[in-house]
Design a protein around this motif. Structure first.
Motif, PDB file in Angstrom:
ATOM      1  N   GLU A  73      48.390  14.109  65.542  1.00  0.00           N
ATOM      2  CA  GLU A  73      48.618  12.807  64.901  1.00  0.00           C
ATOM      3  C   GLU A  73      47.763  11.774  65.606  1.00  0.00           C
ATOM      4  O   GLU A  73      47.481  11.897  66.806  1.00  0.00           O
ATOM      5  CB  GLU A  73      50.096  12.386  65.048  1.00  0.00           C
ATOM      6  CG  GLU A  73      51.070  13.393  64.478  1.00  0.00           C
ATOM      7  CD  GLU A  73      52.526  12.929  64.529  1.00  0.00           C
ATOM      8  OE1 GLU A  73      52.773  11.709  64.532  1.00  0.00           O
ATOM      9  OE2 GLU A  73      53.397  13.805  64.560  1.00  0.00           O
ATOM     10  N   LEU A 102      48.170  13.883  60.715  1.00  0.00           N
ATOM     11  CA  LEU A 102      48.755  12.606  60.292  1.00  0.00           C
ATOM     12  C   LEU A 102      47.988  11.435  60.884  1.00  0.00           C
ATOM     13  O   LEU A 102      47.653  11.429  62.082  1.00  0.00           O
ATOM     14  CB  LEU A 102      50.222  12.529  60.735  1.00  0.00           C
ATOM     15  CG  LEU A 102      51.148  13.589  60.133  1.00  0.00           C
ATOM     16  CD1 LEU A 102      52.577  13.414  60.673  1.00  0.00           C
ATOM     17  CD2 LEU A 102      51.153  13.507  58.599  1.00  0.00           C
ATOM     18  N   THR A 114      51.867   5.980  56.793  1.00  0.00           N
ATOM     19  CA  THR A 114      51.336   7.276  57.224  1.00  0.00           C
ATOM     20  C   THR A 114      50.562   7.960  56.099  1.00  0.00           C
ATOM     21  O   THR A 114      51.007   7.967  54.950  1.00  0.00           O
ATOM     22  CB  THR A 114      52.490   8.171  57.719  1.00  0.00           C
ATOM     23  OG1 THR A 114      53.099   7.528  58.836  1.00  0.00           O
ATOM     24  CG2 THR A 114      51.987   9.537  58.162  1.00  0.00           C
TER      25      THR A 114
END
Ligand code: THU
Length: 133
Positions: A73, A102, A114
């Motif tokens: 992420e 992400l 997101t």
């Protein structure tokens, strides 16, 4: 969720150290590696404008220097409604991420949106395209 809170606070902390005397647009980033470590970065501008680097680039360089190779992420924060990585940084994220990596876009009010990498960079140029890679 705990990861996002940590990513956010490290990105905000790094943003406060951003060197952006030309654009005055400070950006912070934090990467969560697949090994569970967090690395921060900020934009570092230069009087020779193209030499400047984005916050994402700094965080990714810190991840590599720290011995991790996979982005799970990444969170980016700026004082704007919605900050998204530039095309150059999306390609850098693609190098060490997957289509499902992400990408969290945050602002100083704490709003976070997101996305996945494949939403922002579908059909990315990839190593399989390069014969000798
Ligand atoms: N910038 C980043 O660091 N990350 C982004 O996602 C977008 C833009 C920086 C580059 C430059 O220092 C300033 O923001 C204005 O473009």
């Amino acid at each position: 969720m705990e990861d996002i809170t940590q990513l956010y606070s490290i990105a905000v902390q790094c943003r406060s150290n951003a060197y952006a005397p030309y654009s005055k647009f400070k950006v912070g980033a934090a990467v969560l590696s697949s090994g569970g470590k967090i690395f921060g970065g900020c934009n570092v501008e230069n009087v020779s404008y193209p030499c400047g680097t984005c916050a994402e680039a700094g965080a990714i360089a810190a991840m590599i220097a720290g011995g991790e190779k996979q982005i799970a992420e990444i969170l980016i924060v700026a004082d704007t409604e919605n900050i998204l990585p530039c095309g150059n940084c999306l390609q850098k994220i693609a190098e060490f991420g997957t289509p499902d990596t992400l990408i969290h876009s945050a602002n100083l009010s704490g709003n976070i949106k997101t996305y996945t990498l494949k939403q922002l960079l579908p059909d990315a140029f990839a190593a399989k395209e390069v014969k000798n890679a």
